[in-house]
Design a protein around this motif. Structure first.
Motif, mmCIF file in Angstrom:
data_model
loop_
_atom_site.group_PDB
_atom_site.id
_atom_site.type_symbol
_atom_site.label_atom_id
_atom_site.label_comp_id
_atom_site.label_asym_id
_atom_site.label_seq_id
_atom_site.Cartn_x
_atom_site.Cartn_y
_atom_site.Cartn_z
ATOM 1 N N MET A 1 7.057 1.726 -0.247
ATOM 2 C CA MET A 1 5.930 1.051 0.375
ATOM 3 C C MET A 1 4.756 2.024 0.443
ATOM 4 O O MET A 1 4.896 3.139 0.917
ATOM 5 N N PRO A 2 3.584 1.636 -0.019
ATOM 6 C CA PRO A 2 2.416 2.517 0.076
ATOM 7 C C PRO A 2 1.905 2.601 1.524
ATOM 8 O O PRO A 2 2.204 1.744 2.349
ATOM 9 N N VAL A 3 1.128 3.644 1.766
ATOM 10 C CA VAL A 3 0.542 3.825 3.095
ATOM 11 C C VAL A 3 -0.382 2.650 3.399
ATOM 12 O O VAL A 3 -1.165 2.215 2.555
ATOM 13 N N ASN A 4 -0.275 2.138 4.598
ATOM 14 C CA ASN A 4 -1.035 0.966 5.026
ATOM 15 C C ASN A 4 -2.432 1.401 5.486
ATOM 16 O O ASN A 4 -2.589 1.956 6.578
ATOM 17 N N SER A 77 3.181 1.584 9.204
ATOM 18 C CA SER A 77 2.272 2.610 8.680
ATOM 19 C C SER A 77 2.480 2.813 7.179
ATOM 20 O O SER A 77 1.561 3.237 6.484
ATOM 21 N N GLY A 78 3.697 2.552 6.711
ATOM 22 C CA GLY A 78 3.997 2.763 5.295
ATOM 23 C C GLY A 78 4.180 4.224 4.925
ATOM 24 O O GLY A 78 4.163 4.582 3.750
ATOM 25 N N ILE A 79 4.371 5.083 5.916
ATOM 26 C CA ILE A 79 4.502 6.520 5.658
ATOM 27 C C ILE A 79 5.970 6.888 5.495
ATOM 28 O O ILE A 79 6.787 6.633 6.373
ATOM 29 N N ASP A 110 -8.150 8.098 12.221
ATOM 30 C CA ASP A 110 -9.570 8.092 11.866
ATOM 31 C C ASP A 110 -9.833 7.837 10.386
ATOM 32 O O ASP A 110 -10.909 7.359 10.029
ATOM 33 N N GLY A 111 -8.881 8.181 9.546
ATOM 34 C CA GLY A 111 -9.124 7.989 8.121
ATOM 35 C C GLY A 111 -7.841 7.838 7.331
ATOM 36 O O GLY A 111 -6.877 8.559 7.576
ATOM 37 N N VAL A 112 -7.840 6.889 6.417
ATOM 38 C CA VAL A 112 -6.729 6.698 5.479
ATOM 39 C C VAL A 112 -7.376 6.413 4.133
ATOM 40 O O VAL A 112 -8.080 5.413 3.984
ATOM 41 N N ARG A 113 -7.161 7.315 3.162
ATOM 42 C CA ARG A 113 -7.781 7.095 1.858
ATOM 43 C C ARG A 113 -6.870 7.586 0.747
ATOM 44 O O ARG A 113 -6.022 8.462 0.947
ATOM 45 N N VAL A 143 -1.062 14.829 4.021
ATOM 46 C CA VAL A 143 -1.031 14.236 2.690
ATOM 47 C C VAL A 143 0.320 13.561 2.553
ATOM 48 O O VAL A 143 1.360 14.155 2.852
ATOM 49 N N VAL A 144 0.308 12.314 2.120
ATOM 50 C CA VAL A 144 1.551 11.611 1.819
ATOM 51 C C VAL A 144 1.592 11.532 0.301
ATOM 52 O O VAL A 144 0.768 10.866 -0.337
#
Length: 149
Positions: A1-4, A77-79, A110-113, A143-144
């Motif tokens: 599952m990718p990070v949400n 979260s998908g992490i 604050d940030g997910v990219r 970093v994931v």
């Protein structure tokens, strides 16, 4: 599952305040090589104007990571924690952490990219005392790693 990415803007809190003890401060100081007397000796700390022993500055990471764990372990979260790599950590203090503090924490996503096949996540954890006064802000980037990394 990718990070949400829809978790950007979400907040997560410690389920209960973190009680700072002399023992926790001493253990952390020993583990990190912090040798100042005021980490171990209450008299040395009070001579400097503190009410008890003072934690090393990076001690705040213990509290921040406990709060961040609520986000990281959230299935939505998908992490995948096995793919998490530490990126950076910054501390902004209003005052030192001392033994006897009862500290609450709220983590803000604050940030997910995306960065190639990886995800870069920035969190900001606001740590406050029992009077809800700010003690320290911890800003972290993780970093994931993506598939094949």
């Amino acid at each position: 599952m990718p990070v949400n990415t829809e978790k950007q803007g979400a907040t997560f809190s410690l389920p209960q305040p973190y009680e700072v003890s002399r023992e926790a401060i001493a253990d952390f100081a020993l583990a990190t090589g912090a040798k100042a007397d005021y980490h171990f000796d209450a008299e040395a700390a009070t001579a400097l104007g503190y009410r008890d022993v003072v934690a090393p500055t990076t001690f705040a990471v213990i509290i921040a990571q406990k709060s961040e764990a609520a986000y990281i372990s959230d299935p939505e979260s998908g992490i995948d924690f096995s793919k998490v790599v530490h990126g950076s950590e910054q501390f902004s203090f209003n005052r030192p952490i001392v033994a006897g503090d009862s500290l609450s924490a709220v983590t803000h996503v604050d940030g997910v990219r995306a960065a190639g096949s990886n995800a870069m996540i920035t969190t900001r954890t606001e740590i406050t005392d029992v009077a809800e006064q700010p003690v320290v802000t911890v800003t972290s980037t993780i970093v994931v790693r993506g598939d094949g990394e």
